[in-house]
Write a protein that holds these residues in place. Structure first.
Motif, PDB file in Angstrom:
ATOM      1  N   GLN A   1       9.846 -13.514  -1.150  1.00 51.79           N
ATOM      2  CA  GLN A   1      11.258 -13.384  -0.799  1.00 51.79           C
ATOM      3  C   GLN A   1      11.919 -12.279  -1.626  1.00 51.79           C
ATOM      4  N   GLN A   2      11.606 -12.198  -2.908  1.00 52.96           N
ATOM      5  CA  GLN A   2      12.176 -11.161  -3.762  1.00 52.96           C
ATOM      6  C   GLN A   2      11.732  -9.769  -3.327  1.00 52.96           C
ATOM      7  N   ALA A   3      10.519  -9.674  -2.776  1.00 57.08           N
ATOM      8  CA  ALA A   3      10.006  -8.380  -2.322  1.00 57.08           C
ATOM      9  C   ALA A   3      10.470  -8.055  -0.901  1.00 57.08           C
ATOM     10  N   ASN A   4      11.264  -8.944  -0.304  1.00 60.12           N
ATOM     11  CA  ASN A   4      11.776  -8.767   1.070  1.00 60.12           C
ATOM     12  C   ASN A   4      10.655  -8.597   2.088  1.00 60.12           C
ATOM     13  N   VAL A   5       9.614  -9.403   1.952  1.00 61.15           N
ATOM     14  CA  VAL A   5       8.512  -9.375   2.911  1.00 61.15           C
ATOM     15  C   VAL A   5       9.016 -10.041   4.198  1.00 61.15           C
TER      16      VAL A   5
ATOM     17  N   THR B   1      -2.385 -11.756 -12.895  1.00 64.80           N
ATOM     18  CA  THR B   1      -2.167 -12.745 -13.941  1.00 64.80           C
ATOM     19  C   THR B   1      -0.730 -13.245 -13.973  1.00 64.80           C
ATOM     20  N   SER B   2       0.191 -12.480 -13.363  1.00 67.02           N
ATOM     21  CA  SER B   2       1.586 -12.913 -13.350  1.00 67.02           C
ATOM     22  C   SER B   2       2.221 -12.595 -11.999  1.00 67.02           C
ATOM     23  N   THR B   3       3.299 -13.293 -11.721  1.00 67.86           N
ATOM     24  CA  THR B   3       4.004 -13.048 -10.462  1.00 67.86           C
ATOM     25  C   THR B   3       4.767 -11.725 -10.508  1.00 67.86           C
ATOM     26  N   ASP B   4       5.089 -11.232 -11.717  1.00 68.21           N
ATOM     27  CA  ASP B   4       5.790  -9.949 -11.824  1.00 68.21           C
ATOM     28  C   ASP B   4       4.910  -8.795 -11.348  1.00 68.21           C
ATOM     29  N   GLU B   5       3.624  -8.840 -11.706  1.00 67.21           N
ATOM     30  CA  GLU B   5       2.702  -7.805 -11.236  1.00 67.21           C
ATOM     31  C   GLU B   5       2.568  -7.861  -9.714  1.00 67.21           C
ATOM     32  N   MET B   6       2.494  -9.092  -9.183  1.00 68.84           N
ATOM     33  CA  MET B   6       2.363  -9.253  -7.745  1.00 68.84           C
ATOM     34  C   MET B   6       3.628  -8.760  -7.036  1.00 68.84           C
ATOM     35  N   LEU B   7       4.792  -8.997  -7.625  1.00 66.66           N
ATOM     36  CA  LEU B   7       6.051  -8.549  -7.042  1.00 66.66           C
ATOM     37  C   LEU B   7       6.067  -7.024  -6.927  1.00 66.66           C
ATOM     38  N   ALA B   8       5.657  -6.340  -7.984  1.00 67.40           N
ATOM     39  CA  ALA B   8       5.641  -4.875  -7.950  1.00 67.40           C
ATOM     40  C   ALA B   8       4.686  -4.359  -6.874  1.00 67.40           C
ATOM     41  N   THR B   9       3.529  -4.996  -6.744  1.00 67.71           N
ATOM     42  CA  THR B   9       2.556  -4.572  -5.733  1.00 67.71           C
ATOM     43  C   THR B   9       3.094  -4.833  -4.330  1.00 67.71           C
ATOM     44  N   LEU B  10       3.731  -5.988  -4.113  1.00 70.61           N
ATOM     45  CA  LEU B  10       4.294  -6.298  -2.797  1.00 70.61           C
ATOM     46  C   LEU B  10       5.419  -5.333  -2.423  1.00 70.61           C
ATOM     47  N   ILE B  11       6.237  -4.965  -3.391  1.00 69.81           N
ATOM     48  CA  ILE B  11       7.306  -3.996  -3.116  1.00 69.81           C
ATOM     49  C   ILE B  11       6.696  -2.657  -2.722  1.00 69.81           C
ATOM     50  N   HIS B  12       5.642  -2.255  -3.412  1.00 69.17           N
ATOM     51  CA  HIS B  12       4.957  -1.002  -3.076  1.00 69.17           C
ATOM     52  C   HIS B  12       4.361  -1.071  -1.664  1.00 69.17           C
ATOM     53  N   LEU B  13       3.738  -2.190  -1.318  1.00 75.69           N
ATOM     54  CA  LEU B  13       3.162  -2.352   0.027  1.00 75.69           C
ATOM     55  C   LEU B  13       4.249  -2.352   1.108  1.00 75.69           C
ATOM     56  N   ARG B  14       5.378  -2.997   0.805  1.00 76.38           N
ATOM     57  CA  ARG B  14       6.472  -3.049   1.781  1.00 76.38           C
ATOM     58  C   ARG B  14       7.089  -1.670   1.997  1.00 76.38           C
TER      59      ARG B  14
ATOM     60  N   GLN C   1       6.961  -1.145   6.602  1.00 77.22           N
ATOM     61  CA  GLN C   1       8.168  -1.962   6.729  1.00 77.22           C
ATOM     62  C   GLN C   1       7.884  -3.312   7.395  1.00 77.22           C
ATOM     63  N   ASP C   2       6.871  -3.357   8.279  1.00 78.54           N
ATOM     64  CA  ASP C   2       6.520  -4.575   9.001  1.00 78.54           C
ATOM     65  C   ASP C   2       5.390  -5.299   8.273  1.00 78.54           C
ATOM     66  N   LEU C   3       5.557  -5.526   6.974  1.00 83.37           N
ATOM     67  CA  LEU C   3       4.523  -6.131   6.138  1.00 83.37           C
ATOM     68  C   LEU C   3       4.342  -7.598   6.491  1.00 83.37           C
ATOM     69  N   SER C   4       3.109  -8.011   6.629  1.00 82.34           N
ATOM     70  CA  SER C   4       2.786  -9.393   6.944  1.00 82.34           C
ATOM     71  C   SER C   4       1.906  -9.966   5.840  1.00 82.34           C
TER      72      SER C   4
ATOM     73  N   PRO D   1      -4.887 -13.661  13.460  1.00 76.11           N
ATOM     74  CA  PRO D   1      -4.089 -13.158  12.345  1.00 76.11           C
ATOM     75  C   PRO D   1      -3.490 -11.797  12.712  1.00 76.11           C
ATOM     76  N   PRO D   2      -2.334 -11.489  12.156  1.00 82.07           N
ATOM     77  CA  PRO D   2      -1.719 -10.196  12.461  1.00 82.07           C
ATOM     78  C   PRO D   2      -2.641  -9.054  12.035  1.00 82.07           C
ATOM     79  N   ARG D   3      -2.453  -7.906  12.712  1.00 82.04           N
ATOM     80  CA  ARG D   3      -3.272  -6.720  12.346  1.00 82.04           C
ATOM     81  C   ARG D   3      -3.002  -6.404  10.894  1.00 82.04           C
ATOM     82  N   ASP D   4      -3.276  -5.775  10.123  1.00 80.25           N
ATOM     83  CA  ASP D   4      -2.952  -5.391   8.750  1.00 80.25           C
ATOM     84  C   ASP D   4      -2.331  -6.533   7.936  1.00 80.25           C
ATOM     85  N   ALA D   5      -2.874  -7.705   8.032  1.00 84.06           N
ATOM     86  CA  ALA D   5      -2.345  -8.830   7.249  1.00 84.06           C
ATOM     87  C   ALA D   5      -2.835  -8.739   5.812  1.00 84.06           C
ATOM     88  N   ASN D   6      -1.964  -9.090   4.894  1.00 83.97           N
ATOM     89  CA  ASN D   6      -2.310  -9.146   3.479  1.00 83.97           C
ATOM     90  C   ASN D   6      -2.421 -10.616   3.105  1.00 83.97           C
TER      91      ASN D   6
END
Length: 131
Positions: free
Chosen positions: A114-118, A72-85, A89-92, A49-54
């Motif tokens: 895809q919306q979070a540009n991962v 509980t929702s995909t909107d919360e996950m989207l915000a967290t993924l955007i923050h992680l990205r 920048q090389d988010l996996s 698995p990649p180093r720092d994989a989520n």
């Protein structure tokens, strides 16, 4: 009275000739598998698995987790993924779905990524031993 045969109906003869021609063409075309080709073999070694994989886990009942944190929702996950990205920048992301999870839920998680540009999204699978 004796009639001479001046006309010969060759339509049935032509039909037979065309049918034989089609059969001959179909049977003489060589199949594609006759080519001498050595196909690559699959490796049995698992990829690291990649180093720092989520990890995003989707359970059969629809519960979603990102790195063991439940969402509980995909909107919360989207915000967290955007923050992680934004932090990396090389988010996996590796998506792990239960075998009984509906594809609709996995597709929703893929849409969020895809919306979070991962940039790197992988789907986790298990190897099957062939016997």
């Amino acid at each position: 009275m004796h009639h001479s045969l001046t006309e010969l109906n060759i339509t049935p003869l032509l039909d037979l000739a065309f049918v034989l021609l089609v059969i001959f063409i179909i049977t003489t075309i060589p199949p594609v598998t006759d080519l001498d080709l050595k196909l690559p073999s699959a490796s049995k070694r698992l990829k690291d698995p990649p180093r720092d994989a989520n990890y995003i886990t989707v359970q059969a009942d629809g519960k979603m987790f990102l790195n063991k944190k439940e969402f509980t929702s995909t909107d919360e996950m989207l915000a967290t993924l955007i923050h992680l990205r934004e932090k990396a920048q090389d988010l996996s992301v590796i998506i792990r779905g239960d075998g009984k999870t509906k594809y609709k839920q996995i597709r929703a998680v893929l849409d969020v990524c895809q919306q979070a540009n991962v940039p790197k999204v992988n789907l986790a699978t298990e190897t099957m031993d062939r016997k």
